[in-house]
Design a protein around this motif. Structure first.
Motif, mmCIF file in Angstrom:
data_model
loop_
_atom_site.group_PDB
_atom_site.id
_atom_site.type_symbol
_atom_site.label_atom_id
_atom_site.label_comp_id
_atom_site.label_asym_id
_atom_site.label_seq_id
_atom_site.Cartn_x
_atom_site.Cartn_y
_atom_site.Cartn_z
ATOM 1 N N TRP A 127 3.153 10.341 -9.669
ATOM 2 C CA TRP A 127 2.588 10.513 -11.015
ATOM 3 C C TRP A 127 1.525 11.627 -11.021
ATOM 4 C CZ3 TRP A 127 -0.254 6.118 -14.241
ATOM 5 C CH2 TRP A 127 -0.406 6.571 -15.561
ATOM 6 N N VAL A 128 0.518 11.476 -10.160
ATOM 7 C CA VAL A 128 -0.609 12.419 -10.194
ATOM 8 C C VAL A 128 -0.170 13.798 -9.674
ATOM 9 C CG1 VAL A 128 -3.000 12.816 -9.475
ATOM 10 C CG2 VAL A 128 -2.229 10.490 -9.948
ATOM 11 N N LEU A 164 -8.216 -0.287 -11.786
ATOM 12 C CA LEU A 164 -7.395 -0.989 -12.775
ATOM 13 C C LEU A 164 -7.751 -0.516 -14.192
ATOM 14 C CD1 LEU A 164 -5.425 -3.146 -13.668
ATOM 15 C CD2 LEU A 164 -7.152 -4.885 -13.287
ATOM 16 N N MET A 202 -5.153 -9.484 -0.951
ATOM 17 C CA MET A 202 -6.472 -9.141 -0.399
ATOM 18 C C MET A 202 -7.555 -10.069 -0.927
ATOM 19 S SD MET A 202 -6.471 -5.054 -0.734
ATOM 20 C CE MET A 202 -5.968 -4.032 0.623
ATOM 21 N N ILE A 248 0.849 -1.207 0.000
ATOM 22 C CA ILE A 248 0.000 0.000 0.000
ATOM 23 C C ILE A 248 0.882 1.254 0.000
ATOM 24 C CG2 ILE A 248 -1.442 1.434 1.516
ATOM 25 C CD1 ILE A 248 -3.306 -0.363 0.307
ATOM 26 N N LEU A 258 -1.432 -6.468 -4.265
ATOM 27 C CA LEU A 258 -2.525 -6.238 -3.304
ATOM 28 C C LEU A 258 -3.728 -7.114 -3.633
ATOM 29 C CD1 LEU A 258 -2.303 -2.338 -3.015
ATOM 30 C CD2 LEU A 258 -2.007 -3.965 -1.132
ATOM 31 N N ARG A 280 -13.540 1.646 -0.685
ATOM 32 C CA ARG A 280 -13.996 0.621 0.253
ATOM 33 C C ARG A 280 -15.020 1.162 1.258
ATOM 34 N NH1 ARG A 280 -10.319 -2.134 3.808
ATOM 35 N NH2 ARG A 280 -8.775 -2.406 2.154
ATOM 36 N N GLY A 301 -9.676 4.945 -5.326
ATOM 37 C CA GLY A 301 -8.790 4.045 -4.568
ATOM 38 C C GLY A 301 -8.887 4.285 -3.071
ATOM 39 N N ALA A 302 -8.871 5.575 -2.688
ATOM 40 C CA ALA A 302 -8.852 5.887 -1.261
ATOM 41 C C ALA A 302 -10.236 5.744 -0.625
ATOM 42 C CB ALA A 302 -8.323 7.307 -1.042
ATOM 43 N N THR A 336 -9.073 8.502 -9.941
ATOM 44 C CA THR A 336 -8.578 7.191 -9.484
ATOM 45 C C THR A 336 -8.146 7.236 -8.021
ATOM 46 O OG1 THR A 336 -7.747 6.917 -11.717
ATOM 47 C CG2 THR A 336 -7.088 5.255 -10.137
ATOM 48 N N VAL A 337 -7.514 8.354 -7.623
ATOM 49 C CA VAL A 337 -7.120 8.489 -6.222
ATOM 50 C C VAL A 337 -8.376 8.478 -5.337
ATOM 51 C CG1 VAL A 337 -6.142 10.065 -4.496
ATOM 52 C CG2 VAL A 337 -4.933 9.669 -6.650
ATOM 53 N N GLY A 366 -0.271 -3.105 -7.284
ATOM 54 C CA GLY A 366 -1.726 -3.280 -7.424
ATOM 55 C C GLY A 366 -2.088 -4.749 -7.536
ATOM 56 N N PHE A 367 -1.360 -5.474 -8.417
ATOM 57 C CA PHE A 367 -1.666 -6.904 -8.549
ATOM 58 C C PHE A 367 -1.226 -7.675 -7.298
ATOM 59 C CE2 PHE A 367 -1.924 -6.018 -13.222
ATOM 60 C CZ PHE A 367 -3.245 -6.436 -13.356
ATOM 61 N N ALA A 406 -6.505 2.998 -14.745
ATOM 62 C CA ALA A 406 -5.035 2.996 -14.798
ATOM 63 C C ALA A 406 -4.544 2.511 -16.162
ATOM 64 C CB ALA A 406 -4.470 2.121 -13.677
ATOM 65 N N LEU A 454 2.973 0.868 -9.691
ATOM 66 C CA LEU A 454 1.511 0.827 -9.482
ATOM 67 C C LEU A 454 0.931 -0.527 -9.888
ATOM 68 C CD1 LEU A 454 0.284 4.347 -10.638
ATOM 69 C CD2 LEU A 454 -0.117 3.307 -8.413
ATOM 70 N N PHE A 455 1.345 -1.032 -11.060
ATOM 71 C CA PHE A 455 0.775 -2.302 -11.522
ATOM 72 C C PHE A 455 1.287 -3.477 -10.681
ATOM 73 C CE2 PHE A 455 -0.654 0.220 -15.054
ATOM 74 C CZ PHE A 455 -1.829 -0.395 -15.446
HETATM 75 C C1 HEM Z 1 -3.095 5.794 -11.637
HETATM 76 C C2 HEM Z 1 -3.189 4.600 -11.126
HETATM 77 C C3 HEM Z 1 -3.612 4.310 -9.711
HETATM 78 C C4 HEM Z 1 -3.862 5.173 -8.675
HETATM 79 C C5 HEM Z 1 -3.803 6.700 -8.674
HETATM 80 C C6 HEM Z 1 -4.228 4.341 -7.529
HETATM 81 C C7 HEM Z 1 -4.536 4.850 -6.281
HETATM 82 C C8 HEM Z 1 -4.876 4.087 -5.182
HETATM 83 C C9 HEM Z 1 -5.180 4.608 -3.861
HETATM 84 C C10 HEM Z 1 -5.177 6.093 -3.467
HETATM 85 C C11 HEM Z 1 -5.459 3.550 -3.065
HETATM 86 C C12 HEM Z 1 -5.872 3.604 -1.586
HETATM 87 C C13 HEM Z 1 -4.791 3.091 -0.696
HETATM 88 C C14 HEM Z 1 -5.267 3.058 0.745
HETATM 89 O O1 HEM Z 1 -6.086 2.210 1.092
HETATM 90 O O2 HEM Z 1 -4.818 3.904 1.512
HETATM 91 C C15 HEM Z 1 -5.354 2.351 -3.863
HETATM 92 C C16 HEM Z 1 -5.582 1.069 -3.412
HETATM 93 C C17 HEM Z 1 -5.552 -0.052 -4.203
HETATM 94 N N1 HEM Z 1 -5.172 -0.132 -5.544
HETATM 95 FE FE1 HEM Z 1 -4.717 1.442 -6.746
HETATM 96 N N2 HEM Z 1 -4.188 3.026 -7.899
HETATM 97 C C18 HEM Z 1 -3.823 2.967 -9.220
HETATM 98 C C19 HEM Z 1 -3.630 1.820 -9.972
HETATM 99 C C20 HEM Z 1 -3.932 0.543 -9.559
HETATM 100 C C21 HEM Z 1 -3.787 -0.655 -10.352
HETATM 101 C C22 HEM Z 1 -3.231 -0.689 -11.781
HETATM 102 C C23 HEM Z 1 -4.202 -1.716 -9.576
HETATM 103 C C24 HEM Z 1 -4.279 -3.166 -9.905
HETATM 104 C C25 HEM Z 1 -3.461 -3.776 -10.707
HETATM 105 C C26 HEM Z 1 -4.591 -1.185 -8.286
HETATM 106 C C27 HEM Z 1 -5.033 -1.934 -7.231
HETATM 107 C C28 HEM Z 1 -5.303 -1.453 -5.953
HETATM 108 C C29 HEM Z 1 -5.787 -2.257 -4.837
HETATM 109 C C30 HEM Z 1 -6.059 -3.752 -4.868
HETATM 110 C C31 HEM Z 1 -5.932 -1.384 -3.741
HETATM 111 C C32 HEM Z 1 -6.462 -1.717 -2.345
HETATM 112 C C33 HEM Z 1 -7.963 -1.466 -2.366
HETATM 113 C C34 HEM Z 1 -8.599 -1.509 -1.004
HETATM 114 O O3 HEM Z 1 -7.920 -1.283 0.002
HETATM 115 O O4 HEM Z 1 -9.827 -1.736 -0.949
HETATM 116 N N3 HEM Z 1 -4.417 0.185 -8.323
HETATM 117 N N4 HEM Z 1 -4.972 2.708 -5.156
#
Ligand code: HEM
Length: 152
Positions: A17-18, A88, A74, A7, A70, A150, A146-147, A142-143, A67-68, A91, A63-64
């Motif tokens: 990036w952003v 995803l 998870m 994370i 995670l 959930r 992502g943030a 996306t931020v 991300g994968f 991204a 990130l990738f």
């Molecule tokens: C520009 C691209 C991306 C941005 C800006 C981004 C941003 C974020 C942010 C802000 C979080 C929250 C982290 C936290 O819980 O504090 C997150 C979680 C996560 N991201 Fe991304 N992400 C990007 C790309 C990706 C990609 C490509 C994948 C998968 C291959 C991915 C999979 C995940 C997963 C599985 C989580 C955890 C989700 C959760 O806690 O429910 N992300 N991401």
């Protein structure tokens, strides 16, 4: 690797990036347009992008990978939410847009600056600006996804 480490690396890559696009678009570019003439402005921004894009490439890889990572850690514990699929998907679009910027208008900008073809350089910079703004908006969304995903 633990979820915590993944994370943290994921967030640092997203931030670089952003945040870099936000700074370039909202502060650097307008100031350069105000105070510099085309030769200096295009040379400056070309050099800035040369350096920034190295970090963007590294951020995309991180990130990738994280991300994968995670998803695999998870996914075993809980069903992944729709926010992860959305993240995803966006991204992938952002990566394609960056790939296009890098391969086309940025290449033209570098060639124009090397040949001192300022009008051509300005044209290429205009394209980079529009595409980077698209990626910035997608990145901010996306931020948020992502943030906040959930908790929605
Ligand atoms: C520009 C691209 C991306 C941005 C800006 C981004 C941003 C974020 C942010 C802000 C979080 C929250 C982290 C936290 O819980 O504090 C997150 C979680 C996560 N991201 Fe991304 N992400 C990007 C790309 C990706 C990609 C490509 C994948 C998968 C291959 C991915 C999979 C995940 C997963 C599985 C989580 C955890 C989700 C959760 O806690 O429910 N992300 N991401």
């Amino acid at each position: 690797m633990s979820i915590a480490i993944l994370i943290v690396l994921h967030l640092l890559a997203a931030l670089i990036w952003v945040g870099g696009m936000f700074f370039a678009h909202s502060a650097l570019r307008p100031t350069a347009a105000e105070v510099l003439q085309p030769p200096e402005r295009l040379t400056l921004l070309c050099g800035v992008f040369k350096r920034f894009f190295i970090w963007v490439k590294a951020s995309i890889v991180v990130l990738f990978l994280t991300g994968f990572g995670l998803i695999s850690l998870m996914g075993a514990q809980a069903k992944l939410g729709g926010h992860v699929h959305a993240m995803l998907f966006i991204a992938v679009i952002m990566t394609i847009i960056f790939g296009y910027i890098y391969a086309s208008p940025f290449k033209k900008l570098k060639a124009a600056v090397a040949d001192k073809q300022w009008p051509l350089g300005a044209q290429a910079l205009g394209k980079i600006r529009a595409l980077m703004l698209t990626n910035l908006v997608l990145g901010l969304i996306t931020v948020a996804i992502g943030a906040g995903g959930r908790y929605f």
